[in-house]
Structure formats: structure tokens, C-alpha cells
Design an enzyme around this catalytic site. Structure first.
Site, PDB file in Angstrom:
ATOM      1  N   LYS A 130       0.834  -1.340  -0.197  1.00  0.00           N
ATOM      2  CA  LYS A 130      -0.128   0.089  -0.022  1.00  0.00           C
ATOM      3  C   LYS A 130       0.908   1.183  -0.046  1.00  0.00           C
ATOM      4  CE  LYS A 130      -3.776  -2.387   2.066  1.00  0.00           C
ATOM      5  NZ  LYS A 130      -4.422  -2.962   3.012  1.00  0.00           N
TER       6      LYS A 130
ATOM      7  N   GLN B 280      -4.876  -1.694   9.275  1.00  0.00           N
ATOM      8  CA  GLN B 280      -4.776  -2.982   8.948  1.00  0.00           C
ATOM      9  C   GLN B 280      -5.413  -4.069   9.518  1.00  0.00           C
ATOM     10  OE1 GLN B 280      -3.330  -3.764   5.645  1.00  0.00           O
ATOM     11  NE2 GLN B 280      -4.515  -5.712   5.834  1.00  0.00           N
TER      12      GLN B 280
ATOM     13  N   ASP C   8     -10.889   2.612   3.923  1.00  0.00           N
ATOM     14  CA  ASP C   8     -11.749   1.415   3.615  1.00  0.00           C
ATOM     15  C   ASP C   8     -13.161   1.132   3.543  1.00  0.00           C
ATOM     16  OD1 ASP C   8      -9.384  -0.715   3.378  1.00  0.00           O
ATOM     17  OD2 ASP C   8      -8.975  -0.915   5.508  1.00  0.00           O
TER      18      ASP C   8
END
Ligand code: NAP
Length: 288
Positions: free
Chosen positions: A58, A102, A125
Site C-alpha cells: 500500500k 490493517q 477502507d
């Protein structure tokens, strides 16, 4: 890739992701001209090896398109309070347009509480209940990256969604459910199947669009697919040979489907690209 002759058109996630990244890079340059640098904050707690690879990718993806990213690597014994305090600081930081924690988190940390602590306006997200609600009412702000990427693939493949029969296998919060909502918003008639579904094949055989998001190699076989259907394989598994594979028997289904995504090189690269899209969209909203 299989050497078996195929009839289905391949939907190339690598190529589409590349063109999406190029577009994001252009948008980053346009914002830079106005003095705005899009920023993504990535937080990793603990040493999960798969998570470490994901966050590294990422950060690398961000650098390639000119998005400024920061990576907080917190030890596995970080307290929930300390993590929440870090999120509060990132929420308040004007240089940060997107925040990503994460998953999975260590067991002593309540994942839901952490996601809900992220400002919905920075929830890269798209997992915050506020963003889930926005999706439900058809006014999405941040969309979860994987199903968002699948929608881009369907659009790119020219698959007609309006009035189509769509079947999603899997009902997780991060893939199956948001996927179903996005297909519904696009005018498809949507069926969501899961582990308790009776006669899965009876549903999948009706599908013009079949999305498999389960995590079981070869769950979808050729006899379960309507001829000419578009088949999207979200699954990411290790096959008996140790190689990465999806949920779909690619060789068999390719002879029946009209279009199909490969694994690797399908949904995976699109998921990565859509995080960049979510971040640039947030920065553009902030600059407006
Ligand atoms: P998950 O949370 O484990 O959900 C799996 C879903 O599959 C559940 O809804 C489960 O039903 C259903 N299921 C399990 N066995 C089934 C069966 N035999 N028949 C029908 N449905 C069945 O997984 P996830 O996070 O959604 O991920 C799904 C897959 O996508 C995994 O392989 C994951 O690695 C992959 N993935 C890939 C990407 C990417 O970028 N390519 C991104 C995210 C996830 P119940 O709800 O009844 O248990």
C-alpha cells in the site's frame, strides 16, 4: 495461466489497475497545482507477516502515484487505548485524507471499536458503519475497495448490470454484503449465497454475473455457470500445489463463461488500486 483453450474473454485486473493508477497520478498532479498533497495514514499493529506485506504494498502504491503515506508500525502489545489515541490524532491531522488500520488486529483489541473511531470522512477502507449506511441508502462516500474494484471491472468489461441476474457467493462485511449493495444500486437483481444456502448451483446457474468471494479453491465449477456469464473470482487461496488460486475452477469455467477474471492478476490488483482512488477522492472532497 492455464494452457487449456478458453472461450471466455479475460478481464485483466493488472491492466485495468494500471490505467486507474495513471488516472490517480494525473489527479494527484492536478491537486498539487493547488497546493494539496493527498495523504494516507496506514497503521499496522503487530507482526502478522501477510499484513506486513499488504501494508508495504500500500505504501509503495502510494509513492508511485504521488500520494504521501505514513506507516505507523505499532508493537503487538499496543493497548487499545493507545491505538485509539493514535487514531484521534490522525483524525485531526489536516495532512491526512485517508486512514487505514490493517486488519486483523491482535485479539486484545476490539476491531469494531477501532473502525468506529476512524472519522467517517477519512475511512479509506469504507468499513465504518456510517459509510456502510451511506452505501445502503445509495449515497456512498467511501466504498470498500474490493467490491468497488469489482464494479470497475464489470464496467470496463461492458457487462450490462441493469436488469441482470447477479449472484454473490459470500456475505462478509468487507466483500459479499457491500458487493451485493453495489450491484443492487446498479440495477441488478441480486441473490446473496453463503454457507447455509441450499443448492448453491441452482442459484449460480441463473446468474448473468457471478461473484465468488468465499475462500475455497474450485468451489465454482463449469456445471454451475450459465453459458456466457461474467464470472468474477474474488477468492485468494493456496492450492494443493502451493500456488495462489481463486474460488473458481478457471480452466473449466473459462469454457462456459463469457468473461472471467484470473487469479492472480484479477481482483487483487484492483483492490490495491481502489485504495488509491478512495484516497484521492477524499483529498479532492477536502479541497473543494
Ligand atoms: P469470509 O469473511 O471468510 O467470508 C466467506 C463467506 O463465504 C462467508 O459468507 C461464508 O458463509 C461463505 N461460504 C463459506 N463456505 C461456503 C460454501 N461452501 N458455499 C457458499 N458460501 C460459503 O471471507 P472474505 O473476507 O469475504 O473473503 C472471501 C475470499 O476473498 C477469501 O479468499 C479472501 O482471501 C478473498 N479476498 C480477496 C481480496 C482481493 O483483493 N482479491 C480481498 C478480500 C478478500 P457464512 O457467512 O455462512 O459463514
Amino acid at each position: 495461466m492455464s494452457s487449456v483453450p478458453t472461450t471466455a474473454r479475460l478481464i485483466d485486473g493488472n491492466a485495468l489497475a494500471r490505467s486507474i493508477r495513471d488516472d490517480v497520478a494525473r489527479r494527484v498532479a492536478a491537486l498539487a497545482a493547488r497546493g494539496v498533497v493527498p495523504g494516507l495514514a496506514v497503521v499496522l499493529v503487530g507482526e502478522n507477516p501477510a499484513s506486513a506485506v499488504y501494508v508495504r504494498n500500500k505504501v509503495k502504491d502510494c509513492a508511485e502515484v504521488g500520494i504521501a503515506s505514513t506507516l505507523d508500525r505499532l508493537p503487538a502489545d499496543t493497548s487499545e487505548t493507545a491505538l485509539l489515541e493514535r487514531i484521534v490524532a490522525l483524525n485531526a491531522d489536516p495532512a491526512v485524507h485517508g486512514i487505514l488500520v490493517q486488519l486483523p488486529l491482535p485479539e486484545h483489541i476490539d476491531e469494531h471499536r477501532v473502525i468506529e473511531a476512524i472519522s467517517p470522512a477519512k475511512d479509506a477502507d469504507g468499513f465504518h458503519v456510517s459509510n456502510v449506511g451511506q452505501l445502503v441508502v445509495g449515497e456512498p462516500l467511501f466504498r470498500p475497495c474490493t467490491p468497488y474494484g469489482v464494479m470497475k471491472m464489470l464496467e470496463h468489461a461492458g457487462t450490462r448490470l441493469d436488469g441482470a441476474e447477479a449472484v454473490v457467493i459470500g456475505r462478509s462485511n468487507i466483500v459479499g454484503k457491500p458487493q451485493a449493495l453495489m450491484l443492487l444500486a446498479a440495477g441488478a437483481t441480486v441473490t446473496v449465497c453463503h454457507s447455509r444456502t441450499r443448492d448453491l448451483a441452482a442459484h449460480t446457474r441463473r446468474a448473468d454475473i457471478l461473484v465468488a468471494a468465499v475462500g475455497r479453491p474450485n468451489l465454482v465449477t463449469a456445471d454451475m455457470v450459465k453459458p456466457g456469464a461474467t464470472v468474477i473470482d474474488v477468492g485468494m487461496n493456496r492450492g494443493a500445489d502451493g500456488k495462489l488460486c481463486g474460488d473458481v475452477d478457471f480452466a473449466g469455467v473459462s469454457r462456459v463463461a463469457g468473461a472471467i477474471t484470473p487469479v492472480p492478476g484479477g481482483v487483487g490488483p484492483m483492490t490495491r488500486a481502489m485504495l488509491l482512488v478512495n484516497t484521492i477522492e477524499a483529498a479532492e472532497r477536502g479541497a473543494r
